[in-house]
Design a protein around this motif. Structure first.
Motif, PDB file in Angstrom:
ATOM      1  N   LEU A  25       0.818  -1.216   0.000  1.00 12.23           N
ATOM      2  CA  LEU A  25       0.000   0.000   0.000  1.00 12.23           C
ATOM      3  C   LEU A  25       0.853   1.268   0.000  1.00 12.23           C
ATOM      4  CD1 LEU A  25      -2.732  -1.126   2.530  1.00 12.23           C
ATOM      5  CD2 LEU A  25      -3.092  -0.606   0.110  1.00 12.23           C
ATOM      6  N   GLY A  26       2.177   1.103  -0.098  1.00 13.44           N
ATOM      7  CA  GLY A  26       3.068   2.256  -0.185  1.00 13.44           C
ATOM      8  C   GLY A  26       3.676   2.713   1.128  1.00 13.44           C
ATOM      9  N   PHE A  27       3.495   1.947   2.191  1.00 11.76           N
ATOM     10  CA  PHE A  27       4.097   2.299   3.480  1.00 11.76           C
ATOM     11  C   PHE A  27       5.537   1.807   3.523  1.00 11.76           C
ATOM     12  CE2 PHE A  27      -0.334   2.675   4.470  1.00 11.76           C
ATOM     13  CZ  PHE A  27      -0.412   3.594   5.503  1.00 11.76           C
ATOM     14  N   GLU A  28       6.380   2.529   4.285  1.00 11.89           N
ATOM     15  CA  GLU A  28       7.771   2.124   4.478  1.00 11.89           C
ATOM     16  C   GLU A  28       8.062   2.058   5.968  1.00 11.89           C
ATOM     17  OE1 GLU A  28      10.085   5.203   2.603  1.00 11.89           O
ATOM     18  OE2 GLU A  28       9.721   6.610   4.228  1.00 11.89           O
ATOM     19  N   GLN A  29       8.974   1.177   6.328  1.00 13.70           N
ATOM     20  CA  GLN A  29       9.370   1.037   7.728  1.00 13.70           C
ATOM     21  C   GLN A  29      10.272   2.187   8.143  1.00 13.70           C
ATOM     22  OE1 GLN A  29      10.779  -2.841   9.118  1.00 13.70           O
ATOM     23  NE2 GLN A  29      10.227  -3.660   7.106  1.00 13.70           N
ATOM     24  N   TYR A  30      10.199   2.548   9.411  1.00 17.40           N
ATOM     25  CA  TYR A  30      11.146   3.508   9.985  1.00 17.40           C
ATOM     26  C   TYR A  30      11.325   3.195  11.462  1.00 17.40           C
ATOM     27  CZ  TYR A  30       7.245   6.150  12.050  1.00 17.40           C
ATOM     28  OH  TYR A  30       6.148   6.544  12.775  1.00 17.40           O
ATOM     29  N   GLY A  31      12.435   3.624  11.999  1.00 12.85           N
ATOM     30  CA  GLY A  31      12.692   3.414  13.419  1.00 12.85           C
ATOM     31  C   GLY A  31      13.019   1.968  13.747  1.00 12.85           C
ATOM     32  N   GLU A  32      13.084   1.701  15.021  1.00  5.43           N
ATOM     33  CA  GLU A  32      13.449   0.376  15.516  1.00  5.43           C
ATOM     34  C   GLU A  32      12.205  -0.478  15.772  1.00  5.43           C
ATOM     35  OE1 GLU A  32      16.597  -0.795  15.907  1.00  5.43           O
ATOM     36  OE2 GLU A  32      17.168   1.089  14.920  1.00  5.43           O
TER      37      GLU A  32
ATOM     38  N   MET B 286       5.594   2.135  10.587  1.00  7.64           N
ATOM     39  CA  MET B 286       5.531   2.320   9.136  1.00  7.64           C
ATOM     40  C   MET B 286       4.843   3.643   8.851  1.00  7.64           C
ATOM     41  SD  MET B 286       4.748  -1.514   7.729  1.00  7.64           S
ATOM     42  CE  MET B 286       5.615  -1.210   6.176  1.00  7.64           C
ATOM     43  N   ARG B 287       5.192   4.241   7.710  1.00  9.14           N
ATOM     44  CA  ARG B 287       4.577   5.513   7.324  1.00  9.14           C
ATOM     45  C   ARG B 287       4.439   5.588   5.810  1.00  9.14           C
ATOM     46  NH1 ARG B 287       9.824   8.702   9.237  1.00  9.14           N
ATOM     47  NH2 ARG B 287      11.233   7.934   7.636  1.00  9.14           N
ATOM     48  N   LYS B 288       3.507   6.436   5.430  1.00  3.40           N
ATOM     49  CA  LYS B 288       3.310   6.764   4.017  1.00  3.40           C
ATOM     50  C   LYS B 288       3.235   8.280   3.948  1.00  3.40           C
ATOM     51  CE  LYS B 288       0.412   6.118   0.017  1.00  3.40           C
ATOM     52  NZ  LYS B 288       0.076   4.985  -0.821  1.00  3.40           N
ATOM     53  N   VAL B 289       4.267   8.887   3.406  1.00  6.37           N
ATOM     54  CA  VAL B 289       4.320  10.337   3.295  1.00  6.37           C
ATOM     55  C   VAL B 289       3.449  10.751   2.119  1.00  6.37           C
ATOM     56  CG1 VAL B 289       5.821  12.328   2.931  1.00  6.37           C
ATOM     57  CG2 VAL B 289       6.609  10.420   4.341  1.00  6.37           C
ATOM     58  N   VAL B 290       2.661  11.785   2.314  1.00  6.78           N
ATOM     59  CA  VAL B 290       1.773  12.276   1.267  1.00  6.78           C
ATOM     60  C   VAL B 290       2.527  13.264   0.397  1.00  6.78           C
ATOM     61  CG1 VAL B 290      -0.367  13.514   0.797  1.00  6.78           C
ATOM     62  CG2 VAL B 290      -0.237  11.932   2.739  1.00  6.78           C
ATOM     63  N   VAL B 291       2.562  13.006  -0.892  1.00  5.44           N
ATOM     64  CA  VAL B 291       3.200  13.905  -1.849  1.00  5.44           C
ATOM     65  C   VAL B 291       2.098  14.775  -2.435  1.00  5.44           C
ATOM     66  CG1 VAL B 291       4.539  14.062  -3.971  1.00  5.44           C
ATOM     67  CG2 VAL B 291       4.973  12.197  -2.352  1.00  5.44           C
ATOM     68  N   LYS B 292       2.204  16.057  -2.197  1.00  6.11           N
ATOM     69  CA  LYS B 292       1.187  17.005  -2.687  1.00  6.11           C
ATOM     70  C   LYS B 292       1.386  17.264  -4.179  1.00  6.11           C
ATOM     71  CE  LYS B 292      -0.476  17.794   1.420  1.00  6.11           C
ATOM     72  NZ  LYS B 292      -1.649  17.125   1.858  1.00  6.11           N
ATOM     73  N   GLN B 293       0.287  17.240  -4.916  1.00  7.03           N
ATOM     74  CA  GLN B 293       0.306  17.545  -6.338  1.00  7.03           C
ATOM     75  C   GLN B 293       0.070  19.034  -6.534  1.00  7.03           C
ATOM     76  OE1 GLN B 293       1.016  15.182  -8.566  1.00  7.03           O
ATOM     77  NE2 GLN B 293       1.068  13.600  -6.988  1.00  7.03           N
TER      78      GLN B 293
END
Length: 145
Positions: free
Chosen positions: A118-125, A137-144
């Motif tokens: 779904l486009g999430f990526e892992q971060y942190g421990e 996990m997070r999915k950063v929103v890219v503004k159009q």
């Protein structure tokens, strides 16, 4: 599939609560007091229905960092049919969250691949919550523009 949402402790919420009880308390053995920790009234609850039957749920809270997704669960008989994926796609595209800088969650390690698709990526421990290994996990929103 139909998706309904609520920020009240109403019948939609009760459907979400039933799914969470089946999945987290009965199947995974999480203590009911940990699962229902008194924060549900601060969240927006989403429930996916198939032919009127509640099959999947998630809840969100709005924070300074973005939209915190929690308590994603699907009834056992309805897993691997795409309902949670459709529910999260609906949530991620919801106009109510259009200004959110990101979506984030704590994923059980067994669900990492699901969220990556779904486009999430892992971060942190990695961390353990209620005795279950998790990762952030997070999915950063890219503004159009």
């Amino acid at each position: 599939m139909e998706i309904k949402q609520t920020d009240q402790l109403d019948t939609i919420y009760q459907d979400a609560r039933t799914i969470r009880h089946h999945v987290f308390v009965e199947e995974q053995g999480i203590d009911e007091s940990d699962e229902f920790d008194g924060t549900d009234s601060d969240a927006i609850h989403f429930v996916a229905y198939v032919d009127g039957t509640p099959v999947a749920t998630a809840r969100t809270t709005v924070t300074e960092a973005g939209i915190h997704i929690q308590r994603v669960a699907t009834e056992k008989a309805y897993r691997n049919q795409g309902y949670a994926k459709q529910l999260l796609a609906y949530l991620l595209a919801s106009p109510m969250f259009q200004d959110a800088p990101m979506f984030y969650l704590g994923a059980q390690k067994t669900a990492i691949g699901f969220y990556q698709r779904l486009g999430f990526e892992q971060y942190g421990e990695p961390f353990t919550e209620v005795g279950i290994p998790h990762v952030n996990m997070r999915k950063v929103v890219v503004k159009q523009n």
